[in-house]
Motif scaffolding. Sequence first.
Motif, short mmCIF file in Angstrom:
data_model
loop_
_atom_site.label_atom_id
_atom_site.label_comp_id
_atom_site.label_asym_id
_atom_site.label_seq_id
_atom_site.Cartn_x
_atom_site.Cartn_y
_atom_site.Cartn_z
N ARG A 262 0.73 -1.04 -0.08
CA ARG A 262 0.03 -0.08 0.10
C ARG A 262 1.07 1.41 -0.07
NH1 ARG A 262 -4.50 0.74 3.98
NH2 ARG A 262 -5.58 1.52 1.88
N LEU B 36 -8.45 9.35 5.52
CA LEU B 36 -7.96 8.10 5.75
C LEU B 36 -7.54 7.79 7.17
CD1 LEU B 36 -5.33 8.13 2.74
CD2 LEU B 36 -7.35 6.56 3.21
N GLU C 261 -7.06 4.27 9.14
CA GLU C 261 -5.92 3.64 8.44
C GLU C 261 -4.55 3.99 8.89
OE1 GLU C 261 -6.43 1.99 5.90
OE2 GLU C 261 -8.23 2.41 4.67
N SER D 72 -1.30 1.97 8.28
CA SER D 72 -1.54 0.79 7.16
C SER D 72 -0.84 1.01 5.81
CB SER D 72 -3.22 1.04 7.05
OG SER D 72 -3.78 1.81 6.40
#
Length: 228
Positions: A64, A129, A134, A137
Amino acid sequence: MANKTLNLDDGLYAYLHRVSLREPAVLRQLREVTEQEREHASMRSAPEQGQFMAMLLGLIGARRVIEVGTFTGYGTLWMAQALPDDGEIITCDVSERWTFVARRFWEQAGVLPKVRLELRPALETLDALLAQGEAGSFDFAFIDADKVNYDGYFERCLRLVRPGGIVAVDNVLWGGSVVDETNQDESTEAIRAFNLKLADDARIELSMLPVADGLTLAVKRPVGADAG
């Protein structure tokens, strides 16, 4: 053996590309299209920098990525191609004009399913986010956008990447203006302040590399890690 970074003239820079650059055809085509926009072409990442970041993603096993500043998607494409099939890159920009070009080449390269374009101010996307839980992450973040917001982008990206993840920041040498005391424009002052802040930031491992216009790599330390 040199004990300081070598200055690259045009001949040596061309040699560097000739013996080390492995730029896929679709990336070369995108670079050439971008270079036709002479007024804005300098906003594109250097090919050796894109290749370097793609290698970094492979080395850390990144899945990611978040990118602040898309432009025509050249850097995005380098990174998207380095991600696994189930990888994701969230890229932030406000320009429909430039990202229209980007989408065309992402589709041509077959990476469009990996790319999520957020077409709104990047701070809004980063805050959203974080609000969605998040934090921690992402594996890698790349910041290459308006300089006056670098600190805000960095603080949010540092929260979004995992411990051991990397925040890469472009243009930290700003064409040499950072050492020109007569240059006190807003962007230059912002980059100077940002660089000084990171120099003493105990939350990160730090390396500033003279790649392209200067590339800072900040590796997020685990919470409570000894700064040494």
